[in-house]
Write a protein that holds these residues in place. Sequence first.
Motif, PDB file in Angstrom:
ATOM      1  N   VAL A  78       2.784  -8.182 -10.356  1.00  0.00           N
ATOM      2  CA  VAL A  78       1.563  -8.195 -11.184  1.00  0.00           C
ATOM      3  C   VAL A  78       1.036  -6.758 -11.306  1.00  0.00           C
ATOM      4  O   VAL A  78       0.041  -6.380 -10.691  1.00  0.00           O
ATOM      5  N   ASP A  79       1.743  -5.973 -12.108  1.00  0.00           N
ATOM      6  CA  ASP A  79       1.365  -4.585 -12.344  1.00  0.00           C
ATOM      7  C   ASP A  79       0.918  -4.434 -13.796  1.00  0.00           C
ATOM      8  O   ASP A  79       0.747  -5.427 -14.517  1.00  0.00           O
ATOM      9  N   LYS A 117       0.857  -7.326 -16.800  1.00  0.00           N
ATOM     10  CA  LYS A 117      -0.403  -7.714 -17.438  1.00  0.00           C
ATOM     11  C   LYS A 117      -0.348  -7.485 -18.946  1.00  0.00           C
ATOM     12  O   LYS A 117      -0.818  -8.317 -19.731  1.00  0.00           O
ATOM     13  N   LYS A 118       0.226  -6.363 -19.348  1.00  0.00           N
ATOM     14  CA  LYS A 118       0.343  -6.063 -20.778  1.00  0.00           C
ATOM     15  C   LYS A 118       1.189  -7.121 -21.474  1.00  0.00           C
ATOM     16  O   LYS A 118       0.836  -7.606 -22.560  1.00  0.00           O
ATOM     17  N   HIS A 119       2.293  -7.484 -20.845  1.00  0.00           N
ATOM     18  CA  HIS A 119       3.194  -8.476 -21.446  1.00  0.00           C
ATOM     19  C   HIS A 119       2.516  -9.829 -21.592  1.00  0.00           C
ATOM     20  O   HIS A 119       2.502 -10.407 -22.688  1.00  0.00           O
ATOM     21  N   VAL A 120       1.947 -10.334 -20.507  1.00  0.00           N
ATOM     22  CA  VAL A 120       1.435 -11.714 -20.554  1.00  0.00           C
ATOM     23  C   VAL A 120       0.164 -11.828 -21.399  1.00  0.00           C
ATOM     24  O   VAL A 120      -0.035 -12.845 -22.073  1.00  0.00           O
ATOM     25  N   LYS A 121      -0.669 -10.804 -21.379  1.00  0.00           N
ATOM     26  CA  LYS A 121      -1.897 -10.925 -22.176  1.00  0.00           C
ATOM     27  C   LYS A 121      -1.586 -10.928 -23.666  1.00  0.00           C
ATOM     28  O   LYS A 121      -2.249 -11.621 -24.440  1.00  0.00           O
ATOM     29  N   ASN A 122      -0.554 -10.155 -24.068  1.00  0.00           N
ATOM     30  CA  ASN A 122      -0.190 -10.126 -25.481  1.00  0.00           C
ATOM     31  C   ASN A 122       0.597 -11.356 -25.904  1.00  0.00           C
ATOM     32  O   ASN A 122       0.426 -11.863 -27.016  1.00  0.00           O
ATOM     33  N   LYS A 123       1.428 -11.868 -25.003  1.00  0.00           N
ATOM     34  CA  LYS A 123       2.285 -13.001 -25.374  1.00  0.00           C
ATOM     35  C   LYS A 123       1.582 -14.341 -25.202  1.00  0.00           C
ATOM     36  O   LYS A 123       1.821 -15.266 -25.984  1.00  0.00           O
ATOM     37  N   TYR A 124       0.717 -14.448 -24.191  1.00  0.00           N
ATOM     38  CA  TYR A 124       0.166 -15.758 -23.856  1.00  0.00           C
ATOM     39  C   TYR A 124      -1.351 -15.876 -23.973  1.00  0.00           C
ATOM     40  O   TYR A 124      -1.878 -16.975 -23.983  1.00  0.00           O
ATOM     41  N   PHE A 125      -2.071 -14.742 -24.064  1.00  0.00           N
ATOM     42  CA  PHE A 125      -3.524 -14.814 -24.022  1.00  0.00           C
ATOM     43  C   PHE A 125      -4.199 -14.033 -25.150  1.00  0.00           C
ATOM     44  O   PHE A 125      -5.319 -13.553 -24.998  1.00  0.00           O
ATOM     45  N   ALA A 126      -3.519 -13.904 -26.278  1.00  0.00           N
ATOM     46  CA  ALA A 126      -4.098 -13.289 -27.494  1.00  0.00           C
ATOM     47  C   ALA A 126      -4.746 -11.943 -27.225  1.00  0.00           C
ATOM     48  O   ALA A 126      -5.792 -11.619 -27.782  1.00  0.00           O
ATOM     49  N   GLY A 127      -4.123 -11.159 -26.346  1.00  0.00           N
ATOM     50  CA  GLY A 127      -4.606  -9.804 -26.094  1.00  0.00           C
ATOM     51  C   GLY A 127      -5.711  -9.688 -25.081  1.00  0.00           C
ATOM     52  O   GLY A 127      -6.164  -8.581 -24.766  1.00  0.00           O
ATOM     53  N   GLU A 128      -6.176 -10.802 -24.536  1.00  0.00           N
ATOM     54  CA  GLU A 128      -7.244 -10.779 -23.520  1.00  0.00           C
ATOM     55  C   GLU A 128      -6.631 -11.023 -22.142  1.00  0.00           C
ATOM     56  O   GLU A 128      -5.800 -11.921 -21.972  1.00  0.00           O
ATOM     57  N   LEU A 129      -7.048 -10.239 -21.175  1.00  0.00           N
ATOM     58  CA  LEU A 129      -6.514 -10.395 -19.822  1.00  0.00           C
ATOM     59  C   LEU A 129      -7.243 -11.524 -19.099  1.00  0.00           C
ATOM     60  O   LEU A 129      -8.462 -11.469 -18.930  1.00  0.00           O
ATOM     61  N   PRO A 130      -6.529 -12.560 -18.658  1.00  0.00           N
ATOM     62  CA  PRO A 130      -7.167 -13.694 -17.991  1.00  0.00           C
ATOM     63  C   PRO A 130      -7.452 -13.380 -16.519  1.00  0.00           C
ATOM     64  O   PRO A 130      -7.026 -12.341 -16.008  1.00  0.00           O
ATOM     65  N   PRO A 131      -8.123 -14.260 -15.818  1.00  0.00           N
ATOM     66  CA  PRO A 131      -8.336 -14.078 -14.378  1.00  0.00           C
ATOM     67  C   PRO A 131      -7.001 -13.997 -13.630  1.00  0.00           C
ATOM     68  O   PRO A 131      -5.988 -14.545 -14.081  1.00  0.00           O
ATOM     69  N   SER A 162      -5.922 -15.454 -11.074  1.00  0.00           N
ATOM     70  CA  SER A 162      -5.362 -16.752 -10.694  1.00  0.00           C
ATOM     71  C   SER A 162      -4.476 -17.315 -11.805  1.00  0.00           C
ATOM     72  O   SER A 162      -3.429 -17.920 -11.549  1.00  0.00           O
ATOM     73  N   GLN A 163      -4.861 -17.096 -13.058  1.00  0.00           N
ATOM     74  CA  GLN A 163      -4.058 -17.577 -14.180  1.00  0.00           C
ATOM     75  C   GLN A 163      -2.768 -16.778 -14.335  1.00  0.00           C
ATOM     76  O   GLN A 163      -1.735 -17.332 -14.715  1.00  0.00           O
ATOM     77  N   LEU A 164      -2.826 -15.511 -14.011  1.00  0.00           N
ATOM     78  CA  LEU A 164      -1.624 -14.679 -14.082  1.00  0.00           C
ATOM     79  C   LEU A 164      -0.547 -15.216 -13.145  1.00  0.00           C
ATOM     80  O   LEU A 164       0.627 -15.300 -13.499  1.00  0.00           O
ATOM     81  N   HIS A 165      -0.963 -15.585 -11.941  1.00  0.00           N
ATOM     82  CA  HIS A 165      -0.002 -16.061 -10.954  1.00  0.00           C
ATOM     83  C   HIS A 165       0.528 -17.454 -11.288  1.00  0.00           C
ATOM     84  O   HIS A 165       1.573 -17.853 -10.779  1.00  0.00           O
ATOM     85  N   GLN A 166      -0.176 -18.178 -12.127  1.00  0.00           N
ATOM     86  CA  GLN A 166       0.244 -19.531 -12.473  1.00  0.00           C
ATOM     87  C   GLN A 166       1.289 -19.545 -13.590  1.00  0.00           C
ATOM     88  O   GLN A 166       1.995 -20.539 -13.779  1.00  0.00           O
ATOM     89  N   LEU A 167       1.406 -18.428 -14.336  1.00  0.00           N
ATOM     90  CA  LEU A 167       2.216 -18.417 -15.548  1.00  0.00           C
ATOM     91  C   LEU A 167       3.657 -18.865 -15.331  1.00  0.00           C
ATOM     92  O   LEU A 167       4.190 -19.641 -16.109  1.00  0.00           O
ATOM     93  N   TYR A 168       4.292 -18.371 -14.296  1.00  0.00           N
ATOM     94  CA  TYR A 168       5.706 -18.679 -14.081  1.00  0.00           C
ATOM     95  C   TYR A 168       5.912 -19.580 -12.862  1.00  0.00           C
ATOM     96  O   TYR A 168       7.020 -19.653 -12.327  1.00  0.00           O
ATOM     97  N   LYS A 169       4.867 -20.284 -12.479  1.00  0.00           N
ATOM     98  CA  LYS A 169       4.926 -21.113 -11.278  1.00  0.00           C
ATOM     99  C   LYS A 169       6.036 -22.155 -11.349  1.00  0.00           C
ATOM    100  O   LYS A 169       6.704 -22.451 -10.356  1.00  0.00           O
TER     101      LYS A 169
END
Length: 290
Positions: free
Chosen positions: A248-249, A253-267, A269-276
Amino acid sequence: MKKVIELPEKFNFKAAATDHGWYMLHPFHTNDDMNTLSRLEELSTGKIVMLHIKQENDNLIIEIGDKKTLTDKESDEVIRKINWMLRLDEDYSAFYKMCSDNQDMQKIVTENRGRLLRSPSIFEDIVKTILTTNTTWSRTISMTTNFVTLLGERYSDDSGLFTFPAPEAVLKKDREFLNQTIKLGYRSDYIYELALNIVNGVYDLDVLKNPEISTEEVVHKMKEIKGVGPYALSNILMLLGRYDYLPVDSEFKKHVKNKYFAGELPPKSQLHQLYKEWGEYKFLAYWFDR
């Protein structure tokens, strides 16, 4: 001199060699079409050999440069190191099954991908990982080149090729040399201390290759090494064949916020759940999702 290794099924040499950026860092080299991976390697006997590695049908061909001959012991060491570097003994069947069930990841199976190049030694992988922290990739390449060419063993008198330095070679210089001449900055203290602890027997890194050791124990040992923060830890675990930690560097963060969160960085806890759902293959899922 030539050595042959029979390859496992579903092996893609070019992907195994180049899907991870280590192939761009000395002492690895590739030819223009990326079908040969070369590396200058110092064996435990002190002999320095140039290894040229390529795939021919179902075999891996290793050509030893300059027609050097190897003893049986040296040949076994070369084969063992290449097996480790290209992860020839890893089983990807469970990961492939998960990819087959995911529409966006099916190409991983059809292209026989999943293997990520690593170094023959854990020391080299840790040093290179530290050299990727808080910097650009071009700077990582520059620092690694300086580290290898200023501390490694030269192939021959007229060669510009060098081996990756052993911990003992690092200790022949001081921290100031690492900082000012090799230009490693704050990483100088981390790498010098790592080398010192290896030489003094504080760290036995080879034990980390043992698959019987739990990931929790490996994590505990890695956290003792200065300079190994959360990102470095997940990267080193990946290099050890343990894919259940996420890096989680800033890149993650850049990848997941653009691909999954419309450019907004989520909390967080949500970052760690993405590939659970990928369980023990979370890192690989993230790596090939980019």
